[in-house]
Design an enzyme around this catalytic site. Structure first.
Site, PDB file in Angstrom:
ATOM      1  N   ASN A  99      14.443 -21.670  -7.718  1.00 17.14           N
ATOM      2  CA  ASN A  99      13.396 -22.756  -7.929  1.00 17.14           C
ATOM      3  C   ASN A  99      13.376 -23.807  -6.753  1.00 17.14           C
ATOM      4  O   ASN A  99      14.297 -24.638  -6.604  1.00 17.14           O
ATOM      5  CB  ASN A  99      14.083 -23.409  -9.188  1.00 17.14           C
ATOM      6  CG  ASN A  99      13.154 -24.507  -9.469  1.00 17.14           C
ATOM      7  OD1 ASN A  99      12.025 -24.728  -9.231  1.00 17.14           O
ATOM      8  ND2 ASN A  99      13.558 -25.858 -10.315  1.00 17.14           N
ATOM      9  N   LYS A 132      11.226 -25.838  -6.305  1.00 12.26           N
ATOM     10  CA  LYS A 132      10.730 -27.145  -6.649  1.00 12.26           C
ATOM     11  C   LYS A 132       9.527 -27.669  -5.642  1.00 12.26           C
ATOM     12  O   LYS A 132       8.868 -26.872  -5.254  1.00 12.26           O
ATOM     13  CB  LYS A 132      11.884 -28.261  -6.579  1.00 12.26           C
ATOM     14  CG  LYS A 132      13.174 -28.003  -7.346  1.00 12.26           C
ATOM     15  CD  LYS A 132      14.212 -29.024  -7.583  1.00 12.26           C
ATOM     16  CE  LYS A 132      15.278 -28.539  -8.325  1.00 12.26           C
ATOM     17  NZ  LYS A 132      16.074 -29.634  -8.629  1.00 12.26           N
ATOM     18  N   HIS A 159      11.761 -28.004 -17.772  1.00 12.33           N
ATOM     19  CA  HIS A 159      12.664 -28.249 -16.866  1.00 12.33           C
ATOM     20  C   HIS A 159      12.821 -29.767 -16.914  1.00 12.33           C
ATOM     21  O   HIS A 159      11.981 -30.431 -17.007  1.00 12.33           O
ATOM     22  CB  HIS A 159      12.244 -27.821 -15.125  1.00 12.33           C
ATOM     23  CG  HIS A 159      13.265 -28.005 -14.447  1.00 12.33           C
ATOM     24  ND1 HIS A 159      13.604 -29.322 -13.834  1.00 12.33           N
ATOM     25  CD2 HIS A 159      14.056 -26.990 -13.891  1.00 12.33           C
ATOM     26  CE1 HIS A 159      14.752 -29.091 -13.010  1.00 12.33           C
ATOM     27  NE2 HIS A 159      14.897 -28.031 -12.895  1.00 12.33           N
ATOM     28  N   GLU A 215      13.496 -31.864 -15.036  1.00 13.01           N
ATOM     29  CA  GLU A 215      12.601 -32.859 -14.285  1.00 13.01           C
ATOM     30  C   GLU A 215      11.295 -33.025 -14.703  1.00 13.01           C
ATOM     31  O   GLU A 215      10.675 -34.073 -14.743  1.00 13.01           O
ATOM     32  CB  GLU A 215      12.431 -32.495 -13.034  1.00 13.01           C
ATOM     33  CG  GLU A 215      13.732 -32.687 -11.985  1.00 13.01           C
ATOM     34  CD  GLU A 215      14.060 -31.631 -10.820  1.00 13.01           C
ATOM     35  OE1 GLU A 215      13.115 -30.852 -10.597  1.00 13.01           O
ATOM     36  OE2 GLU A 215      15.346 -31.290 -10.472  1.00 13.01           O
ATOM     37  N   GLU A 272      21.108 -26.116 -18.355  1.00 15.29           N
ATOM     38  CA  GLU A 272      21.178 -27.026 -17.039  1.00 15.29           C
ATOM     39  C   GLU A 272      21.583 -28.192 -17.389  1.00 15.29           C
ATOM     40  O   GLU A 272      20.745 -29.263 -17.641  1.00 15.29           O
ATOM     41  CB  GLU A 272      19.611 -27.044 -16.409  1.00 15.29           C
ATOM     42  CG  GLU A 272      18.947 -25.743 -16.198  1.00 15.29           C
ATOM     43  CD  GLU A 272      18.171 -25.828 -14.845  1.00 15.29           C
ATOM     44  OE1 GLU A 272      18.718 -25.350 -13.937  1.00 15.29           O
ATOM     45  OE2 GLU A 272      17.275 -26.690 -14.819  1.00 15.29           O
ATOM     46  N   GLY A 289      21.234 -30.606  -8.842  1.00 10.40           N
ATOM     47  CA  GLY A 289      20.966 -31.512  -7.446  1.00 10.40           C
ATOM     48  C   GLY A 289      21.988 -32.564  -7.213  1.00 10.40           C
ATOM     49  O   GLY A 289      22.009 -33.234  -6.255  1.00 10.40           O
ATOM     50  N   SER A 328      23.467 -26.998  -9.331  1.00 13.37           N
ATOM     51  CA  SER A 328      24.290 -27.049  -8.268  1.00 13.37           C
ATOM     52  C   SER A 328      25.076 -25.701  -8.212  1.00 13.37           C
ATOM     53  O   SER A 328      26.013 -25.760  -7.726  1.00 13.37           O
ATOM     54  CB  SER A 328      25.482 -28.263  -8.106  1.00 13.37           C
ATOM     55  OG  SER A 328      24.843 -29.432  -8.328  1.00 13.37           O
TER      56      SER A 328
HETATM   57  C1  PEP Z   1      17.162 -26.547 -10.749  1.00 19.28           C
HETATM   58  O1  PEP Z   1      16.463 -26.973 -10.318  1.00 19.28           O
HETATM   59  O2  PEP Z   1      17.073 -26.001 -11.769  1.00 19.28           O
HETATM   60  C2  PEP Z   1      18.587 -26.823 -10.237  1.00 19.28           C
HETATM   61  C3  PEP Z   1      19.561 -26.420 -11.026  1.00 19.28           C
HETATM   62  O3  PEP Z   1      18.919 -27.307  -8.994  1.00 19.28           O
HETATM   63  P1  PEP Z   1      20.017 -27.500  -8.124  1.00 19.28           P
HETATM   64  O4  PEP Z   1      20.604 -26.227  -7.994  1.00 19.28           O
HETATM   65  O5  PEP Z   1      19.606 -28.021  -6.996  1.00 19.28           O
HETATM   66  O6  PEP Z   1      21.323 -28.264  -9.097  1.00 19.28           O
END
Ligand code: PEP
Length: 244
Positions: A9, A11, A96, A98, A156, A162, A202
């Site tokens: 992803n 983003k 998601h 975000e 998640e 992040g 992460s």
């Molecule tokens: C995500 O964008 O779904 C995500 C898990 O980001 P990250 O791996 O940066 O934590």
């Protein structure tokens, strides 16, 4: 046997020009991959370039980060499932964290998008993060069993996205089992066993293998670490190593 699914992803990162050079490096590193599924999820603007590149690497699937539930109409700034489908998009991320936090997505809009995506022939990657049972029951409301098995769930935990902090493999496995138990109640045990549940938060080359070794962790949704083609390639290799 659920095929592991590793999704990048990006983003709101990388122009379509950067995407092209990324893919060149990435494909050079991974070679042919057929035992895990790889999904590239760039911003909309890079989808055509990635679709073209993946013609020569058919094991790469393309995903989108969002879509609108209506087929067309006066929705300035939005993109429909059909528009994605004709660009050879196969997956679409829905809900998601975000989008829920920054753009006001709710379980109801998630549910509308899930239905619309499936109707257009896209496979939704539905993200859940906190109130798992409610997000699953409302987000997947009124889905047939046939549709439910097409879905991928991404677990998640928000505190892990992040932040560099990852759930331990045992914590993630426990959450994935819980998610599968909710899916069992909704759609039956057989179908729930077929749904792939990704972990996101992460994930990086250093922790991918331990996470992917868990029996209910069927892949990963990777943000930050997927922006570097070398590190995403390493994660793919770890996923392959888990299988052998
Ligand atoms: C995500 O964008 O779904 C995500 C898990 O980001 P990250 O791996 O940066 O934590």
């Amino acid at each position: 046997m659920r095929k592991k699914i590793l999704a990048a992803n990006w983003k709101m990162n990388l122009t379509h020009i950067e995407a092209e050079s990324y893919m060149h490096t990435f494909l050079g590193e991974i070679g042919e991959v057929d035992d895990v599924e790889i999904v590239m999820i760039p911003p909309f603007t890079s989808i055509p370039v990635l679709a073209q590149i993946s013609e020569k690497a058919p094991f790469i699937r393309i995903g989108a980060q969002n879509m609108h539930w209506e087929r067309s109409g006066a929705y300035t700034g939005e993109i429909s499932a059909t528009m994605l489908r004709v660009l050879f998009v196969k997956y679409v991320v829905i809900g998601h964290s975000e989008r829920r936090m920054l753009f006001g997505e709710t379980d109801e809009t998630v549910n509308r998008k899930v239905h619309s995506a499936l109707e257009a022939g896209l496979r939704p990657i539905v993200c859940v993060e906190t109130v798992l049972r409610r997000q699953l029951e409302l987000g997947l409301k009124d889905l047939s069993v046939k549709d439910a098995v097409e879905i991928v769930i991404a677990y998640e935990p928000v505190w892990a996205i992040g932040t560099g902090r990852t759930a331990t493999p045992a914590q993630a496995e426990e959450a994935h089992r819980f998610i599968r138990s909710v899916l069992s109640k909704m759609f039956g045990t057989g179908p729930a066993e077929r749904v792939r549940i990704q972990y996101g938060g992460s994930v990086k080359p250093e922790n991918a293998q331990e996470l992917l070794r868990q029996s209910d962790i069927d892949g990963a949704l990777i943000g930050g670490a997927s922006l570097d083609p070398h590190s995403f390639a390493k994660i793919i290799r770890h996923a392959e190593a888990v299988l052998h």
